[in-house]
Scaffold this active site. Structure first.
Site, PDB file in Angstrom:
ATOM      1  N   LYS A  82       0.840  -1.188   0.000  1.00  0.00           N
ATOM      2  CA  LYS A  82       0.000   0.000   0.000  1.00  0.00           C
ATOM      3  C   LYS A  82       0.883   1.249   0.000  1.00  0.00           C
ATOM      4  O   LYS A  82       1.961   1.265   0.614  1.00  0.00           O
ATOM      5  CB  LYS A  82      -0.904  -0.036   1.238  1.00  0.00           C
ATOM      6  CG  LYS A  82      -2.003   1.020   1.280  1.00  0.00           C
ATOM      7  CD  LYS A  82      -2.887   0.777   2.492  1.00  0.00           C
ATOM      8  CE  LYS A  82      -3.980   1.822   2.646  1.00  0.00           C
ATOM      9  NZ  LYS A  82      -4.846   1.546   3.832  1.00  0.00           N
ATOM     10  N   SER A 163      -9.655   1.757   2.476  1.00  0.00           N
ATOM     11  CA  SER A 163      -8.515   2.484   1.912  1.00  0.00           C
ATOM     12  C   SER A 163      -7.439   1.581   1.333  1.00  0.00           C
ATOM     13  O   SER A 163      -6.631   2.016   0.518  1.00  0.00           O
ATOM     14  CB  SER A 163      -7.902   3.419   2.963  1.00  0.00           C
ATOM     15  OG  SER A 163      -7.242   2.727   3.989  1.00  0.00           O
ATOM     16  N   SER A 187     -10.098  -1.086   6.964  1.00  0.00           N
ATOM     17  CA  SER A 187      -9.462  -0.931   5.658  1.00  0.00           C
ATOM     18  C   SER A 187      -8.680  -2.148   5.184  1.00  0.00           C
ATOM     19  O   SER A 187      -8.136  -2.135   4.080  1.00  0.00           O
ATOM     20  CB  SER A 187      -8.553   0.299   5.647  1.00  0.00           C
ATOM     21  OG  SER A 187      -9.334   1.468   5.663  1.00  0.00           O
TER      22      SER A 187
END
Length: 474
Positions: A82, A163, A187
């Protein structure tokens, strides 16, 4: 040619061992698939940038494999990270915001050091909801000003999740073997559910947060996203560990283990599992129908099922805890950077104001609230009371339920706010796709602190019995 789609860590390692595949060839195949599916064709847009050193890393790991053998299961395995996780290389770390588009981290995040030491290939950075969805209360899931919108591999009109959307979509679309996401309030679990993959939200403190762009110390963690429970467990084994720079990881040595050994298809046998159906009223009938089938499968799995009510607790995911910690935590992270561009939350806000067409498609009300309505000192009574109250109530919800009914763990449709508020672990697995929308949905196992082995056992057993993952047609 090696079959890339639905490849697992074990299938890759078997191919490495018999000489039918190299890390270099595997990495090239993933890069070609990113070109064909992510950046053209369906345009999933889950990969924000590719590591220009990935092929060189893979080839060097192949040479090492030939000379010394594998370092472990992740040797030569391509991993996506990420975009809020530091890498001290040619990759940026921006959390999807243009204000940090030129931020090159001065050193690896602690978990990236562990990945490199395990022989993983850092394939690139995954797109994400900008600033981990802590910018506006109506930000589109998976959208960032720097990267645009991540699309769900099962359909452009479907929800792609929280996210860590890019990490989740990339794993689901077979653009990497495994990926690392982060969670503050759903998330990891949310994109796992919506992309038909496995997500492990670890106990807070099992995985270091050092070198990760934060929201708040109260709830932040990193964790694995994968297509199977076994792969997620392999990745968790590498990520977990004590970091002197993250106080939450202190004294966790007794809990560290090879989590993959618990991922067995008969894991449910002899377990006593609480089935919490309280939240099902908030889901569409097509998802409740998936749950009904899952609970029938569970009832014939060898586990004893006990109806329970764990409930929800949240005041809303963008709570005062996140609001009051965000400015303090983000500013501390930015101070650790050599030249991030914006050096504070205020400078990010000012940067966005200068280029509203690109930077403020969804506004920045949450950023403004954090900047203008909090001291940054964490002395506000509402923050102190709510943090203590949420921690007590969420942990009590889990621990009292487990103790009262003599349970190993609790299972539910989808996910809720209890794991992030309590800091307790959760594992989500696919349960199928909605009959009307085609939207994937999962079920989630929840337990007490450091009960990852129990949850992995239960999730792997249910995965084998339910077979809920349906790969996207791309």
């Amino acid at each position: 040619m090696f079959e890339l789609c639905e490849a697992t860590v074990s299938s890759v390692q078997k191919a490495f061992a018999d000489g039918s595949l190299t890390s270099l060839e595997l990495t090239m195949q993933y890069l070609e698939r990113i070109a064909d599916i992510d950046q053209s064709g369906p345009l999933i847009n889950s990969v924000l940038e590719v590591n220009p050193d990935a092929l060189d890393m893979a080839e060097a790991l192949d040479r090492e494999y030939a000379q010394k053998g594998p370092r472990g299961p992740l040797h030569g395995i391509p991993v996506l990270l990420k975009d809020n996780i530091n890498t001290a290389d040619k990759l940026h770390t921006s959390a999807g915001t243009l204000a940090l588009k030129d931020n090159f981290a001065p050193q690896d995040a602690f978990i990236v050091e562990k990945l490199r030491a395990a022989g993983a290939v850092i394939l690139g950075k995954a797109n994400m909801t900008e600033l981990a969805n802590y910018m506006s209360d109506h930000m589109r899931n998976g959208f960032s000003s720097r990267g645009g919108a991540v699309l769900n591999p099962y359909g452009a009109d479907l929800n792609v999740g929280g996210s860590s959307a890019g990490s989740g979509a990339a794993v689901s679309a077979n653009l990497c073997t495994v990926a690392v996401g982060t969670e503050t309030s759903g998330s990891i679990l949310c994109p796992a559910n919506y992309n038909s993959i496995v997500g492990i939200k670890p106990t807070k403190g099992l995985v270091s947060r050092t070198g990760i762009i934060p929201i708040c110390t109260a709830q932040d963690t990193a964790g694995p996203l994968a297509r199977t429970v076994a792969d997620a467990a392999q990745l968790l084994t590498v990520l977990a560990g004590t970091d002197p720079k993250d106080p939450a990881t202190g004294a966790i040595e007794p809990y560290l283990t090879d989590y993959a050994k618990f991922a067995t298809p008969d894991g449910l046998k002899g377990m006593r599992i609480g089935l919490s159906r309280t939240d099902e009223a908030r889901y569409k009938p097509e998802f409740v129908a998936l749950a009904e089938y899952a609970w029938e499968v569970l009832a014939h799995s060898g586990a004893e099922i006990v109806p329970v009510d764990m409930g929800r607790l949240s005041r809303g995911w963008q709570s005062n805890i996140l609001l009051y910690e965000f400015k303090r935590c983000l500013n501390a992270y930015l101070a650790s950077c050599t030249d991030p561009g914006a050096k504070s939350l205020l400078e990010i806000i000012e940067y966005n104001n200068k280029d509203p067409q690109r930077c403020l498609q969804y506004g920045q009300k949450t950023l403004l609230d954090a900047q203008l309505c909090t001291s940054g000192n964490l002395t506000e009574p509402v923050y102190l009371h709510e943090r203590a109250d949420d921690l007590r109530r969420s942990r009590k919800a889990v621990d009292d339920c487990l103790k009262e009914h003599g349970l190993d763990c609790i299972v539910m449709l989808g996910w809720n706010d209890v794991p992030p508020l309590s800091g307790y672990p959760a594992v989500s697995i696919p349960a199928g796709r909605g009959a009307e929308s085609g939207q994937p949905m999962g079920i989630t196992f929840v337990g007490t602190a450091f009960s990852e082995p129990v949850l992995i056992r239960a999730a792997a057993g249910m995965e084998a019995a339910l077979n809920g993952r349906i790969p996207p047609m791309l």
